[in-house]
Scaffold this active site. Structure first.
Site, PDB file in Angstrom:
ATOM      1  N   ASP A  18      60.138  11.345  46.218  1.00 54.58           N
ATOM      2  CA  ASP A  18      60.558  12.273  47.282  1.00 54.58           C
ATOM      3  C   ASP A  18      61.991  12.754  47.099  1.00 54.58           C
ATOM      4  O   ASP A  18      62.674  13.084  48.069  1.00 54.58           O
ATOM      5  CB  ASP A  18      60.426  11.636  48.677  1.00 54.58           C
ATOM      6  CG  ASP A  18      59.079  10.970  48.874  1.00 54.58           C
ATOM      7  OD1 ASP A  18      58.073  11.604  48.536  1.00 54.58           O
ATOM      8  OD2 ASP A  18      59.039   9.820  49.353  1.00 54.58           O
ATOM      9  N   LYS A  21      61.864  16.724  43.579  1.00 53.73           N
ATOM     10  CA  LYS A  21      61.454  17.177  42.238  1.00 53.73           C
ATOM     11  C   LYS A  21      60.811  18.555  42.312  1.00 53.73           C
ATOM     12  O   LYS A  21      61.032  19.397  41.453  1.00 53.73           O
ATOM     13  CB  LYS A  21      60.449  16.183  41.620  1.00 53.73           C
ATOM     14  CG  LYS A  21      61.044  14.820  41.353  1.00 53.73           C
ATOM     15  CD  LYS A  21      60.006  13.851  40.851  1.00 53.73           C
ATOM     16  CE  LYS A  21      59.010  13.420  41.909  1.00 53.73           C
ATOM     17  NZ  LYS A  21      59.563  12.705  43.047  1.00 53.73           N
ATOM     18  N   GLY A  45      53.250  14.510  46.756  1.00 55.13           N
ATOM     19  CA  GLY A  45      53.354  15.751  47.517  1.00 55.13           C
ATOM     20  C   GLY A  45      54.692  16.376  47.247  1.00 55.13           C
ATOM     21  O   GLY A  45      55.717  15.813  47.588  1.00 55.13           O
ATOM     22  N   HIS A  46      54.684  17.491  46.543  1.00 56.89           N
ATOM     23  CA  HIS A  46      55.945  18.171  46.259  1.00 56.89           C
ATOM     24  C   HIS A  46      56.052  19.389  47.173  1.00 56.89           C
ATOM     25  O   HIS A  46      55.154  20.222  47.190  1.00 56.89           O
ATOM     26  CB  HIS A  46      55.994  18.634  44.798  1.00 56.89           C
ATOM     27  CG  HIS A  46      55.966  17.503  43.818  1.00 56.89           C
ATOM     28  ND1 HIS A  46      55.865  17.686  42.477  1.00 56.89           N
ATOM     29  CD2 HIS A  46      56.044  16.175  44.001  1.00 56.89           C
ATOM     30  CE1 HIS A  46      55.873  16.510  41.863  1.00 56.89           C
ATOM     31  NE2 HIS A  46      55.972  15.582  42.785  1.00 56.89           N
TER      32      HIS A  46
HETATM   33  P1  GDP Z   1      59.342  15.569  45.694  1.00 55.06           P
HETATM   34  O1  GDP Z   1      58.032  14.883  45.841  1.00 55.06           O
HETATM   35  O2  GDP Z   1      60.304  14.812  44.843  1.00 55.06           O
HETATM   36  O3  GDP Z   1      59.194  16.993  45.273  1.00 55.06           O
HETATM   37  O4  GDP Z   1      60.013  15.593  47.128  1.00 55.06           O
HETATM   38  P2  GDP Z   1      59.343  16.031  48.521  1.00 55.06           P
HETATM   39  O5  GDP Z   1      58.735  17.332  48.400  1.00 55.06           O
HETATM   40  O6  GDP Z   1      58.526  14.918  49.053  1.00 55.06           O
HETATM   41  O7  GDP Z   1      60.628  16.067  49.456  1.00 55.06           O
HETATM   42  C1  GDP Z   1      61.683  16.844  49.182  1.00 55.06           C
HETATM   43  C2  GDP Z   1      62.007  17.673  50.424  1.00 55.06           C
HETATM   44  O8  GDP Z   1      63.355  17.952  50.404  1.00 55.06           O
HETATM   45  C3  GDP Z   1      61.284  18.994  50.465  1.00 55.06           C
HETATM   46  O9  GDP Z   1      60.978  19.327  51.786  1.00 55.06           O
HETATM   47  C4  GDP Z   1      62.313  19.976  49.918  1.00 55.06           C
HETATM   48  O10 GDP Z   1      62.181  21.298  50.430  1.00 55.06           O
HETATM   49  C5  GDP Z   1      63.576  19.348  50.415  1.00 55.06           C
HETATM   50  N1  GDP Z   1      64.734  19.586  49.572  1.00 55.06           N
HETATM   51  C6  GDP Z   1      64.816  19.598  48.218  1.00 55.06           C
HETATM   52  N2  GDP Z   1      66.083  19.808  47.828  1.00 55.06           N
HETATM   53  C7  GDP Z   1      66.818  19.902  48.954  1.00 55.06           C
HETATM   54  C8  GDP Z   1      68.218  20.084  49.226  1.00 55.06           C
HETATM   55  O11 GDP Z   1      69.042  20.178  48.320  1.00 55.06           O
HETATM   56  N3  GDP Z   1      68.586  20.095  50.544  1.00 55.06           N
HETATM   57  C9  GDP Z   1      67.694  19.962  51.562  1.00 55.06           C
HETATM   58  N4  GDP Z   1      68.150  19.970  52.815  1.00 55.06           N
HETATM   59  N5  GDP Z   1      66.392  19.785  51.343  1.00 55.06           N
HETATM   60  C10 GDP Z   1      65.967  19.748  50.065  1.00 55.06           C
END
Ligand code: GDP
Length: 427
Positions: A18, A21, A45-46
């Protein structure tokens, strides 16, 4: 990151998943011909905040939102065919076309209904914190050499035999566990017969496609799911996922040799979160954890589960740098820290009165460690509009310099918001 020296790039989570990515892959995919998901399944879940709205991707690589990028579900993934089509249909409804752009490895294993029944049963009896989507049992069948692979769908008689044996085995295990649930092989075979004509047109020898793309001078991004601390070998075992999330798994799960990989980018949040059970040494006190959770929207994209939140843990990231061979870091969600007066950063652990040089090999010890914090000043101003490092408040730059020095890898990107443009490239 991509350039003449970097044609094959791995993007991995460097904490407990999370980390953001999806957003980084989406941003970098613009420069990639191919994006390959190499492990995990529909448990990931991205979330991508694209110009035409938010997309949550489970099995389809985050590169799919760029019309000219081809996306591959690699052999290392365990594919849930039913939810894949829900995802494809949902994307199509929103105008994302996939014909000829989405490919599925013929060697990827299928997640079948009996895997989900077994997973739900083990979620009830064990406390690993599984998402009950059948991922663990599907990998067990893969390594038990009795799994059903995507390419098997070309041979209905093989599928019928494998499913009959799989269902019988699953039913025996359910009975042994005292569950009244059972699965029926004929229903599963019928479901696969119906899905096969839809799935087979997507099926390809994915490893060859990756190799050919690289040979032709193209850029390839290998997309990981979850994070280093959930890796089945290097994570906080047994509170881990069932696959190799680290960069070594990228070569295996995409079907190429490790020498083809040029660089590895580790995604880290500017703080730490974890979903499910298991140790989290820098977990914050509930009031501060609640602050991070609310400001960072820390709820699972697949399950909606609230994430446990804490401070940046340099021991964890330094370890992730080592086990992945990270050549760079992308620090995400810096903006979530905008309102804090002070930011504790864990620089080392103490255990039994001694400093630890590395993460202990077992969760019992990790539960016991005492994190030692350095407290850095907060910046108390919004960072969301920053587009270069120089636009950031001085205290934010000091914070980034501090975590870079502690982690031992250069910061290449900084995220200051969910939008594509809110990603600073460090030049
Ligand atoms: P992943 O599985 O690693 O892709 O991560 P998730 O999708 O579960 O969670 C990442 C969340 O953080 C998503 O809702 C993104 O839109 C959000 N996000 C990613 N980068 C940033 C950032 O730099 N700032 C903020 N506030 N949110 C971010």
């Amino acid at each position: 990151m991509f350039g003449p020296e970097v044609r094959c790039l791995v993007v991995v989570g460097a904490q407990w998943g999370d980390e953001g990515k999806g957003k980084v892959v989406d941003a970098l995919a613009e420069h990639a011909e191919l994006v390959v998901r190499y492990q995990g399944g529909a448990n990931a879940g991205h979330t991508v905040d694209a110009p035409d709205g938010e997309f949550v991707l489970h099995q389809i690589p985050a590169g799919i939102l760029h019309a000219s990028t081809r996306c591959v579900i690699g052999n290392g993934v365990v594919l849930d065919p039913e939810t894949l089509f829900h995802e494809i249909d949902a994307l199509r409804e929103r105008g994302v076309m996939m014909t000829g752009r989405l490919l599925v490895s013929d060697r990827a294993h299928l997640v079948l209904p009996y895997h989900k029944l077994l997973d739900a049963e083990s979620a009830r009896s064990k406390k690993i914190g599984t998402t009950a989507r059948g991922i663990g049992p599907a990998y067990e069948d893969k390594y038990g050499r009795r799994g059903v692979r995507v390419g098997d769908l070309r041979h209905p008689e093989i599928v019928a035999k494998l499913v009959a044996a799989g269902a019988e085995r699953a039913n025996a295990m359910l009975a042994l566990a005292g569950s009244a649930k059972r699965c029926g092989a004929p229903e599963i075979v019928a479901m696969l017969e119906e899905l096969a004509p839809r799935l087979l047109p997507f099926v390809a020898d994915a490893g060859r496609l990756v190799a050919d793309t690289l040979q032709g001078g193209g850029h390839v991004l290998l997309e990981g799911a979850q994070g280093a601390l959930l890796d089945v070998d290097h994570g906080t075992y047994p509170f881990v996922t069932s696959s190799s999330t680290t960069a070594g798994g990228a070569a295996v799960g995409a079907g190429i040799g490790p020498t083809a990989i040029d660089a590895v980018l580790g995604i880290v949040k500017a703080y730490t979160t974890r979903v499910g059970n298991g140790p989290l040494p820098t977990e914050a006190a509930e009031r501060e954890a609640e602050g991070l959770r609310t400001l960072g929207g820390e709820y699972g994209a697949t399950t909606g589960r609230p994430r446990r939140c804490g401070w940046f843990d340099a021991m964890v990231v330094r370890y992730a740098v080592r086990v992945n061979g990270l050549t760079g870091l992308a620090v995400t969600k810096l903006d979530v820290l905008d309102t804090f007066d002070e930011l504790p950063v864990c620089t080392r652990y103490r255990l039994g009165g001694e400093d630890l040089v590395d993460l202990p090999d077992n969760v019992a010890a990790l539960e016991e460690v005492e994190p030692v914090y350095e407290r850095l000043p907060g910046w108390r101003q919004p960072t969301g509009a920053a587009r270069t490092l120089a636009d950031l408040p001085r205290a934010a730059r000091v914070y980034l310099e501090g975590i870079e020095a502690l982690a031992g890898a250069p910061i290449r990107y900084v995220g200051v918001g969910t939008k594509r443009e809110q990603l600073i490239e460090v030049t």
